[in-house]
Scaffold this motif. Structure first.
Motif, PDB file in Angstrom:
ATOM      1  N   GLU B 129      40.155  86.826  64.071  1.00 10.16           N
ATOM      2  CA  GLU B 129      40.938  88.168  65.206  1.00 10.16           C
ATOM      3  C   GLU B 129      41.718  87.547  64.920  1.00 10.16           C
ATOM      4  OE1 GLU B 129      39.424  90.683  64.520  1.00 10.16           O
ATOM      5  OE2 GLU B 129      37.805  90.284  63.136  1.00 10.16           O
ATOM      6  N   LYS B 130      42.833  85.946  65.407  1.00 12.58           N
ATOM      7  CA  LYS B 130      43.639  85.748  66.264  1.00 12.58           C
ATOM      8  C   LYS B 130      43.273  86.020  67.865  1.00 12.58           C
ATOM      9  CE  LYS B 130      46.705  84.781  62.445  1.00 12.58           C
ATOM     10  NZ  LYS B 130      46.018  84.340  61.608  1.00 12.58           N
ATOM     11  N   GLN B 131      42.398  86.070  68.499  1.00 13.51           N
ATOM     12  CA  GLN B 131      41.750  86.101  69.578  1.00 13.51           C
ATOM     13  C   GLN B 131      40.124  85.868  69.868  1.00 13.51           C
ATOM     14  OE1 GLN B 131      42.006  90.632  69.431  1.00 13.51           O
ATOM     15  NE2 GLN B 131      39.886  91.219  69.406  1.00 13.51           N
ATOM     16  N   THR B 133      37.036  86.042  72.432  1.00 13.23           N
ATOM     17  CA  THR B 133      36.170  86.568  73.240  1.00 13.23           C
ATOM     18  C   THR B 133      34.910  86.439  74.168  1.00 13.23           C
ATOM     19  OG1 THR B 133      36.286  88.952  71.982  1.00 13.23           O
ATOM     20  CG2 THR B 133      34.969  89.355  74.209  1.00 13.23           C
ATOM     21  N   THR B 138      38.695  89.578  76.067  1.00 10.81           N
ATOM     22  CA  THR B 138      39.189  90.253  74.904  1.00 10.81           C
ATOM     23  C   THR B 138      40.783  88.209  75.324  1.00 10.81           C
ATOM     24  OG1 THR B 138      38.610  90.904  73.961  1.00 10.81           O
ATOM     25  CG2 THR B 138      40.321  90.085  72.761  1.00 10.81           C
ATOM     26  N   TYR B 139      41.167  87.484  74.580  1.00 11.86           N
ATOM     27  CA  TYR B 139      41.979  86.730  75.125  1.00 11.86           C
ATOM     28  C   TYR B 139      43.416  86.645  73.600  1.00 11.86           C
ATOM     29  CZ  TYR B 139      39.911  84.746  79.574  1.00 11.86           C
ATOM     30  OH  TYR B 139      38.891  84.988  80.392  1.00 11.86           O
ATOM     31  N   ALA B 140      44.088  86.802  73.818  1.00  4.61           N
ATOM     32  CA  ALA B 140      44.668  86.925  72.217  1.00  4.61           C
ATOM     33  C   ALA B 140      45.286  85.049  71.775  1.00  4.61           C
ATOM     34  CB  ALA B 140      46.081  88.089  72.344  1.00  4.61           C
ATOM     35  N   ASP B 142      48.429  82.754  70.501  1.00  8.04           N
ATOM     36  CA  ASP B 142      49.361  82.756  71.083  1.00  8.04           C
ATOM     37  C   ASP B 142      49.960  82.783  69.068  1.00  8.04           C
ATOM     38  OD1 ASP B 142      52.125  80.202  71.679  1.00  8.04           O
ATOM     39  OD2 ASP B 142      51.981  82.140  71.512  1.00  8.04           O
ATOM     40  N   ARG B 143      51.078  82.761  68.467  1.00  6.37           N
ATOM     41  CA  ARG B 143      51.423  83.151  67.839  1.00  6.37           C
ATOM     42  C   ARG B 143      52.674  82.415  67.302  1.00  6.37           C
ATOM     43  NH1 ARG B 143      49.222  88.151  64.666  1.00  6.37           N
ATOM     44  NH2 ARG B 143      48.006  88.710  65.877  1.00  6.37           N
TER      45      ARG B 143
END
Lengths: 274, 312
Positions: B129-131, B133, B138-140, B142-143
């Motif tokens: 999910e690249k996040q 919870t 929910t915390y994204a 970093d890309r």
């Protein structure tokens, strides 16, 4: 720089033209070879167009389907995989695809049409066509037969029906000179060995617009029986007519001929008498 | 990032890494492929082959935030994702989210097969999910975000092997072998004799990596190669004499993406058959399950993949 798409279309069209030309050459060789063979066996030579046409249709479809860019890549390793990839991604447009297309167009400039033509094979085919052509002319003009198969099947119904079908197909009338001028010596054999009476069907019955009419032939006294007709006697003619045959002006009634034409007619007969 | 300079970019990158990590060029390229596709990879190798050093060096060269998670059987999910902690400021207490080690660009998960399934799931969920919870929030991440999980092929006692369904989520399974004698001699010279710590220079930045990922998606591929990839994956499902379970459609997608990335690394502006053959092994080896007959014959998944490649 010329665009990528026109260049690729040009390459494909050139390959198709080469494939088509090759197929035409092969079809022509097949036609001439079969024509020559049929002539040698005194069979119906125009039939040779059928296998040539079938071969052409089958081969041209196959050859056109086999026109692929991989054939170009095999000749030019620098284009290996690049040409196909560029051609398959026509709908994509991004920096990398543009670079690929530029690369391909630059390398396609070095592609020569002559590299797809096998000069040796082509020369051989041209020589073969010329040889077959002259052989065919030689055979047909001198009426050379290895085996006269036409005589073997000439009496059969198959031959009669087949000839009739082929003449209908080509829209050619008549049925006498089918055998390349090899005229039959016996006239009765020109239409097979059927008897003379058969061509009229039943002599006592005829049909007119679907209605049957009973007819009978009443041969007059003194008329010749057709069965007794003999061959024409060869007569040698002299250069000049025999003396007993002398043209003389016929008696005529001057009142019938108009005055202005009378002098013309007199001059005409005087000329003949000279 | 200028496309013209791509070829040099990767050359410089690998040259810089080779100052620290001697040999293992193929492994580095495969890790790079995973990064360019934005997917995760499994690293399998014996202890002491420099897996951690490799990943850390890669992070330094690309100026990425690096974190390492050592999986143990008692590791909890919150140890990975982070948790709420009570903080007191000016007499007032409040909950504050403390980010876990997963909040990094490059995460090395050492011995993921030693963690419990619950902890593995927390990690895998973040990967997918690249996040994260935590406490309904929910915390994204970093890309770019990439997880490199390692597995020890020996000492499997007391471990929780990654289920096939979970292993399928990794794009590549990269095998790390022993260095050659020449390479090991250089390692000895550098780390045994001179004991020199080499500092690497940053070669490409985070933004450049994002641009490279975009370039990797754009690399064109011919239709017959796509069909070949499809045929290859399909054969893993039909080769019942050696394979119990074949690869899923995820493998077909992965093979195409990895081939594109490999083409970019090699400096090609199109995908070649060589790219597909090179990527077939890391993409498929963890997605097929051999049957008893193959095991009886002593065949490995790589042997079976080679047999399939010869057929295609």
């Amino acid at each position: 720089m010329k665009g990528f798409f026109p260049v690729v279309s040009e390459v494909k069209n050139t390959l198709r033209q080469i494939a088509l030309f090759d197929t035409v050459m092969n079809s022509l060789i097949m036609f001439l070879a079969v024509y020559c063979v049929l002539s040698l066996f005194n069979l119906f030579p125009y039939v040779s167009i059928i296998p040539a046409v079938i071969y052409f249709i089958v081969k041209v479809n196959r050859n056109l389907k086999n026109v692929k860019l991989i054939n170009v890549e095999k000749m030019y390793p620098g284009l290996f995989e690049k040409l196909r990839t560029a051609a398959d991604t026509v709908k994509e447009d991004n920096l990398i695809v543009q670079k690929l297309r530029e690369d391909v167009v630059t390398k396609l400039r070095k592609v020569k049409v002559s590299s797809f033509i096998d000069a040796g094979t082509l020369s051989l085919k041209i020589v073969l066509i010329c040889l077959l052509f002259f052989l065919t002319i030689f055979v047909t003009s001198l009426n050379i037969h290895v085996l006269n198969l036409n005589d073997a099947i000439s009496g059969t119904d198959i031959n009669f029906q087949f000839k009739g079908y082929v003449w209908d197909l080509f829209g050619i009338g008549g049925g006498d000179n089918l055998d390349d001028g090899a005229a039959s010596e016996n006239e009765s054999e020109g239409a097979g060995n059927a008897s003379f009476e058969d061509i009229y069907g039943e002599m006592s019955v005829a049909t007119l617009k679907g209605r049957k009419l009973e007819m009978s032939f009443d041969l007059q006294e003194g008329s010749d029986d057709f069965k007794n007709i003999k061959d024409i006697e060869d007569k040698s003619f002299n250069e000049f007519p025999p003396e007993e045959i002398v043209p003389t002006p016929a008696d005529y009634d001057e009142s019938i001929v108009p005055k202005e034409q009378q002098k013309l007619i007199k001059d005409y007969f005087e000329q003949i008498n000279r | 990032m200028d496309y013209e300079k791509l070829g040099k970019t990767f050359d410089n990158l690998f040259k810089e890494i080779e100052r620290v990590v001697i040999g293992q060029r193929e492994v580095m390229e495969q890790i790079m492929c995973a990064m360019l596709t934005g997917n995760n990879a499994l690293l399998e190798g014996f202890p002491g082959l420099g897996k951690t050093l490799m990943v850390k060096t890669l992070a330094d060269v690309m100026d990425l935030e690096f974190s390492r998670i050592q999986f143990t059987p008692d590791l909890m999910p919150s140890d990975i994702t982070g948790t709420q902690i009570i903080e007191e400021v000016g007499g007032k207490r409040f909950f504050k989210f403390q980010q876990g080690p997963i909040f990094a660009n490059l995460v090395l998960g050492d011995e993921i097969n030693r963690a419990t399934p619950k902890t593995q799931s927390a990690m895998l969920e973040a990967m997918q999910e690249k996040q994260v919870t935590v406490a309904n929030k929910t915390y994204a991440l970093d890309r770019p975000f990439l997880v490199l999980a390692t597995q020890n092929p020996i000492e499997q006692e007391g471990t929780y092997p990654l289920p096939e369904a979970q292993a399928d989520r990794f794009l590549l399974k990269i095998k790390i072998g022993y260095p050659s004698e020449e390479e090991e001699f250089k390692i000895l010279e550098q780390y045994g004799v001179k004991q020199k710590d080499v500092a690497v220079r940053k070669t490409i930045g985070k933004n450049s990596l994002v641009a490279l990922q975009e370039f990797a998606k754009q690399v064109p591929i011919a239709n017959d190669l796509k069909k070949k990839a499809l045929k290859l994956v399909h054969l893993t499902r039909t080769k019942k004499d050696l394979i119990e379970y074949g690869a899923s459609p995820r493998a077909s997608i992965g093979l195409i993406l990895a081939s594109k990335a490999n083409a970019l690394i090699k400096g090609r502006n199109h995908v070649s058959e060589k790219d597909m053959v090179a990527m077939a092994y890391p993409v498929l080896r963890h997605r097929i399950i051999l049957n008893f007959e193959a095991e009886r014959k002593g065949l490995t998944t790589d042997d079976v993949i080679k047999e399939i490649l010869d057929k295609v």
